[in-house]
Design an enzyme around this catalytic site. Structure first.
Site, PDB file in Angstrom:
ATOM      1  N   LYS A  23      -1.524   4.570  -6.994  1.00 26.76           N
ATOM      2  CA  LYS A  23      -1.871   4.782  -8.406  1.00 26.76           C
ATOM      3  C   LYS A  23      -3.137   5.621  -8.556  1.00 26.76           C
ATOM      4  O   LYS A  23      -4.077   5.463  -7.769  1.00 26.76           O
ATOM      5  CB  LYS A  23      -2.089   3.416  -9.066  1.00 26.76           C
ATOM      6  CG  LYS A  23      -0.856   2.543  -9.007  1.00 26.76           C
ATOM      7  CD  LYS A  23      -1.179   1.071  -9.211  1.00 26.76           C
ATOM      8  CE  LYS A  23       0.059   0.218  -9.002  1.00 26.76           C
ATOM      9  NZ  LYS A  23      -0.267  -1.219  -8.855  1.00 26.76           N
ATOM     10  N   GLY A  36       0.799  -1.222   0.000  1.00 28.70           N
ATOM     11  CA  GLY A  36       0.000   0.000   0.000  1.00 28.70           C
ATOM     12  C   GLY A  36       0.831   1.271   0.000  1.00 28.70           C
ATOM     13  O   GLY A  36       0.372   2.316   0.455  1.00 28.70           O
ATOM     14  N   LYS A  59      18.310   0.167  -5.155  1.00 20.50           N
ATOM     15  CA  LYS A  59      18.587   1.384  -5.908  1.00 20.50           C
ATOM     16  C   LYS A  59      17.270   2.129  -6.115  1.00 20.50           C
ATOM     17  O   LYS A  59      16.266   1.533  -6.472  1.00 20.50           O
ATOM     18  CB  LYS A  59      19.186   0.986  -7.262  1.00 20.50           C
ATOM     19  CG  LYS A  59      19.485   2.156  -8.157  1.00 20.50           C
ATOM     20  CD  LYS A  59      20.867   2.674  -7.892  1.00 20.50           C
ATOM     21  CE  LYS A  59      21.147   3.961  -8.620  1.00 20.50           C
ATOM     22  NZ  LYS A  59      22.218   4.722  -7.979  1.00 20.50           N
ATOM     23  N   ARG A  70      -3.195 -11.182  -5.712  1.00 17.04           N
ATOM     24  CA  ARG A  70      -4.650 -10.975  -5.654  1.00 17.04           C
ATOM     25  C   ARG A  70      -5.102 -10.300  -6.944  1.00 17.04           C
ATOM     26  O   ARG A  70      -4.277  -9.948  -7.776  1.00 17.04           O
ATOM     27  CB  ARG A  70      -4.971 -10.048  -4.484  1.00 17.04           C
ATOM     28  CG  ARG A  70      -4.169  -8.758  -4.617  1.00 17.04           C
ATOM     29  CD  ARG A  70      -4.520  -7.720  -3.604  1.00 17.04           C
ATOM     30  NE  ARG A  70      -3.484  -6.732  -3.453  1.00 17.04           N
ATOM     31  CZ  ARG A  70      -3.320  -5.650  -4.216  1.00 17.04           C
ATOM     32  NH1 ARG A  70      -4.130  -5.443  -5.221  1.00 17.04           N
ATOM     33  NH2 ARG A  70      -2.351  -4.798  -3.987  1.00 17.04           N
ATOM     34  N   LEU A 110      15.240   4.402  -8.413  1.00 16.96           N
ATOM     35  CA  LEU A 110      15.282   4.828  -9.816  1.00 16.96           C
ATOM     36  C   LEU A 110      14.521   6.138  -9.967  1.00 16.96           C
ATOM     37  O   LEU A 110      13.353   6.221  -9.613  1.00 16.96           O
ATOM     38  CB  LEU A 110      14.646   3.770 -10.715  1.00 16.96           C
ATOM     39  CG  LEU A 110      15.265   2.387 -10.658  1.00 16.96           C
ATOM     40  CD1 LEU A 110      14.539   1.464 -11.610  1.00 16.96           C
ATOM     41  CD2 LEU A 110      16.737   2.420 -11.010  1.00 16.96           C
ATOM     42  N   GLU A 140       4.832  -6.845 -10.759  1.00 13.76           N
ATOM     43  CA  GLU A 140       5.134  -5.424 -10.946  1.00 13.76           C
ATOM     44  C   GLU A 140       6.625  -5.209 -11.237  1.00 13.76           C
ATOM     45  O   GLU A 140       7.470  -5.793 -10.567  1.00 13.76           O
ATOM     46  CB  GLU A 140       4.744  -4.632  -9.698  1.00 13.76           C
ATOM     47  CG  GLU A 140       3.266  -4.722  -9.372  1.00 13.76           C
ATOM     48  CD  GLU A 140       2.818  -3.739  -8.282  1.00 13.76           C
ATOM     49  OE1 GLU A 140       1.646  -3.362  -8.292  1.00 13.76           O
ATOM     50  OE2 GLU A 140       3.652  -3.364  -7.420  1.00 13.76           O
ATOM     51  N   ARG A 173      -9.026   6.612 -11.254  1.00 13.66           N
ATOM     52  CA  ARG A 173      -9.603   6.294  -9.939  1.00 13.66           C
ATOM     53  C   ARG A 173     -10.283   7.538  -9.388  1.00 13.66           C
ATOM     54  O   ARG A 173      -9.632   8.579  -9.212  1.00 13.66           O
ATOM     55  CB  ARG A 173      -8.521   5.857  -8.964  1.00 13.66           C
ATOM     56  CG  ARG A 173      -7.864   4.560  -9.363  1.00 13.66           C
ATOM     57  CD  ARG A 173      -7.086   4.005  -8.189  1.00 13.66           C
ATOM     58  NE  ARG A 173      -6.220   2.928  -8.603  1.00 13.66           N
ATOM     59  CZ  ARG A 173      -5.575   2.130  -7.763  1.00 13.66           C
ATOM     60  NH1 ARG A 173      -5.688   2.313  -6.461  1.00 13.66           N
ATOM     61  NH2 ARG A 173      -4.795   1.167  -8.211  1.00 13.66           N
ATOM     62  N   HIS A 224       6.265   2.633 -13.809  1.00 15.61           N
ATOM     63  CA  HIS A 224       5.728   1.437 -13.160  1.00 15.61           C
ATOM     64  C   HIS A 224       4.957   0.646 -14.218  1.00 15.61           C
ATOM     65  O   HIS A 224       3.930   1.092 -14.705  1.00 15.61           O
ATOM     66  CB  HIS A 224       4.805   1.852 -11.999  1.00 15.61           C
ATOM     67  CG  HIS A 224       4.126   0.686 -11.339  1.00 15.61           C
ATOM     68  ND1 HIS A 224       4.320   0.357 -10.010  1.00 15.61           N
ATOM     69  CD2 HIS A 224       3.255  -0.230 -11.816  1.00 15.61           C
ATOM     70  CE1 HIS A 224       3.592  -0.706  -9.722  1.00 15.61           C
ATOM     71  NE2 HIS A 224       2.933  -1.083 -10.793  1.00 15.61           N
TER      72      HIS A 224
HETATM   73  P1  ADP Z   1       3.904  -1.377  -2.160  1.00 16.54           P
HETATM   74  O1  ADP Z   1       3.931  -2.841  -1.917  1.00 16.54           O
HETATM   75  O2  ADP Z   1       3.812  -0.582  -0.909  1.00 16.54           O
HETATM   76  O3  ADP Z   1       2.902  -0.968  -3.214  1.00 16.54           O
HETATM   77  P2  ADP Z   1       6.029  -1.287  -4.161  1.00 16.54           P
HETATM   78  O4  ADP Z   1       7.304  -1.995  -3.962  1.00 16.54           O
HETATM   79  O5  ADP Z   1       5.043  -1.904  -5.109  1.00 16.54           O
HETATM   80  O6  ADP Z   1       5.358  -1.017  -2.744  1.00 16.54           O
HETATM   81  O7  ADP Z   1       6.327   0.200  -4.658  1.00 16.54           O
HETATM   82  C1  ADP Z   1       5.289   1.124  -4.818  1.00 16.54           C
HETATM   83  C2  ADP Z   1       5.779   2.333  -5.581  1.00 16.54           C
HETATM   84  O8  ADP Z   1       6.920   2.920  -4.924  1.00 16.54           O
HETATM   85  C3  ADP Z   1       6.265   2.037  -6.994  1.00 16.54           C
HETATM   86  O9  ADP Z   1       5.215   2.000  -7.937  1.00 16.54           O
HETATM   87  C4  ADP Z   1       7.222   3.190  -7.215  1.00 16.54           C
HETATM   88  O10 ADP Z   1       6.502   4.378  -7.489  1.00 16.54           O
HETATM   89  C5  ADP Z   1       7.866   3.394  -5.845  1.00 16.54           C
HETATM   90  N1  ADP Z   1       9.116   2.616  -5.754  1.00 16.54           N
HETATM   91  C6  ADP Z   1       9.312   1.445  -5.133  1.00 16.54           C
HETATM   92  N2  ADP Z   1      10.594   1.015  -5.272  1.00 16.54           N
HETATM   93  C7  ADP Z   1      11.252   1.959  -5.975  1.00 16.54           C
HETATM   94  C8  ADP Z   1      12.599   2.110  -6.483  1.00 16.54           C
HETATM   95  N3  ADP Z   1      13.533   1.210  -6.225  1.00 16.54           N
HETATM   96  N4  ADP Z   1      12.891   3.222  -7.201  1.00 16.54           N
HETATM   97  C9  ADP Z   1      11.947   4.156  -7.439  1.00 16.54           C
HETATM   98  N5  ADP Z   1      10.676   4.074  -7.009  1.00 16.54           N
HETATM   99  C10 ADP Z   1      10.322   3.002  -6.296  1.00 16.54           C
END
Ligand code: ADP
Length: 447
Positions: A237, A164, A201, A292, A203, A275, A338, A208
């Site tokens: 999102k 989340g 790292k 899910r 980015l 993802e 959304r 995404h």
């Molecule tokens: P959650 O499980 O909380 O949704 P995610 O790992 O899917 O976490 O990451 C959610 C969002 O966080 C990604 O869509 C991106 O915008 C940002 N994010 C996560 N990891 C990175 C990264 N290594 N570099 C840049 N942005 C990141």
């Protein structure tokens, strides 16, 4: 096939599952909290059972109450929707002990993929690319500082059990890593009862990109192409679209095949989203796997014509996926906005309350998934998403044209919503060009 299923969720997704089940000839039982007692979608279920007070931990997250309702209602399966208990392996395990089918993966597959470190390790083993980061949990600040030197700043500290968009911190240098590390652990403990963190790292201009996949209990896994979900605020999102703009067929093929490899490696049965982050050179690396159905699944349904919730139910009952990969064809372009009950002009403050007007758009290429109607009261206790507006067109431009006119037809009163922001976004030149990065929206909001 199941005869009667219980939906352990509320709102838009509960209604989505009721509709899929009804079309399959399956009866539905909805659970609800006292805050949702008057929700109109409950009348569409065959039975509705109150399971507790408004506070989610006493109702939608209360496993004992949900199982008690399941026993009373005599159901054969539970659909968890998204959020709440959908990614809780204990819940899937309790269902199994009670001989109730869980419409989702096994607790083992969920536990492995839901742990971000274990998931990345599985990716590496199966030649699914990952960006540089710690190979496992990072125990302490010193270890984090040492690793960050080899990875290079900026880095991101993340909770192993995160979700989340919570429990993440970016560090641009050693000092911010040192202060951020401890706080990240505390946050992770508070949010997920697990203080384990890792680093990777960060980015800066990434996109995404995620792949919709489904596996069955016969070892098959197929994909439904990718979605671009880069338009985000605070890692949440706001707009999703499929296919991802500017991605060619061979890149698409690599992404989708990598996602299917992840499912096969986890012997996964059910719907999932793999993802990825994609850098400016279109290199991609695994972010996480969501075990899910996701909020944004309709965009994949619109470009493939497949009902993913029905497929989920089908594979959970032990059937093989009734489609081959070659049967899944990409048709046109779809986008989802959304609609949240939040005020973009007041830092997205939640806007609960009674709706006096709720005029939904329609016409060619428009789909609205919502549990709201005029007269409905949005409870203050849950997520602020009140509707999803999805449009389809033969290409991105046509899809955007439908979205613009559909947003102009959508009227909600008296509360503030994200509709005006969406109207702006779908006319923004960068967004219209396509391929924006995950920081695009936040930069725009700061202007
Ligand atoms: P959650 O499980 O909380 O949704 P995610 O790992 O899917 O976490 O990451 C959610 C969002 O966080 C990604 O869509 C991106 O915008 C940002 N994010 C996560 N990891 C990175 C990264 N290594 N570099 C840049 N942005 C990141």
């Amino acid at each position: 096939m199941f005869q009667r299923i219980l939906i352990a969720n509320r709102g838009e997704v509960a209604l989505r599952v009721i509709r899929a089940a009804r079309e399959l000839g399956i009866e539905t039982v909805c659970i609800y909290s006292t805050a949702d007692r008057d929700a109109p979608y409950l009348a569409l279920a065959d039975e509705a059972i109150c399971i507790g007070p408004a506070t989610a931990s006493d109702s939608y997250l209360n496993i004992a109450s949900i199982i008690a309702a399941a026993e009373i209602a005599n159901i054969d399966a539970i659909h968890p929707g998204y959020g709440f208990l959908a990614e809780n392996p204990d819940f899937a395990d309790v269902c199994r002990s009670c001989e109730i089918a869980f419409i989702g993966p096994s607790p083992e597959a969920m536990g492995m993929l839901g742990n971000k470190v274990a998931c990345k390790q599985l990716a590496k083993k199966n030649k699914v690319p990952v960006f540089p980061g710690s190979d496992g949990p990072v125990e302490n600040e010193e270890e984090a500082v040492k690793l960050a030197k080899t990875i290079g700043y900026p880095i991101i500290i993340k909770a192993v059990a995160g979700g989340g968009g919570r429990g993440m911190r970016v560090a641009n240098n050693e000092a911010s890593l040192r202060t951020g590390f401890h706080n990240a652990q505390l946050e992770a403990e508070a949010a997920f009862k697990n203080n384990t963190v890792f680093i990777e790292k960060f980015l800066e201009r990434a996109r995404h990109i995620e792949v919709q996949v489904i596996g069955d209990s016969h070892g098959n896994a197929i994909h439904f192409f990718e979605r671009d979900c880069s338009t985000q605020r605070r890692h949440q999102k706001l707009i999703e679209e499929a296919p991802a703009p500017g991605i060619d067929a061979s890149k698409r093929d690599q992404l989708c095949k990598a996602a299917c490899r992840m499912l096969k490696a986890a012997s996964y049965c059910g719907a999932a989203t793999v993802e990825f982050l994609m850098d400016r050179k279109q290199n991609f690396g695994l972010l996480e796997v969501n075990t899910r159905i996701q909020v944004e699944h309709p965009v994949s349904e619109m470009i493939t014509g497949v009902d993913l919730v029905k497929l989920q139910i089908l594979v959970a009952s032990g059937e093989p996926i009734p489609l081959k990969q070659r049967d899944v064809k990409l048709r046109g372009h779809a986008m989802e906005c959304r609609i949240n009950a939040e005020d973009p002009d007041r830092d997205f403050a939640p806007q609960p309350g009674r709706l006096t007007r709720f005029d939904v758009p329609g016409g060619r290429g428009v789909r609205v998934d919502t549990h709201c109607v005029a007269g409905y009261s949005i409870p203050p206790n849950y997520d602020s998403m009140i509707a999803k507006l999805i449009t389809h067109g033969e290409d991105r431009e046509a899809c955007l044209a439908v979205m613009r006119r559909a947003l102009d037809e959508f009227h909600i009163e008296p509360i503030a919503t994200t509709i005006p922001l969406h109207r702006q976004l779908v006319r923004n030149s960068k967004f219209v060009k396509g391929g924006v990065s995950i920081h695009f929206l936040e930069r725009l909001l700061k202007q």
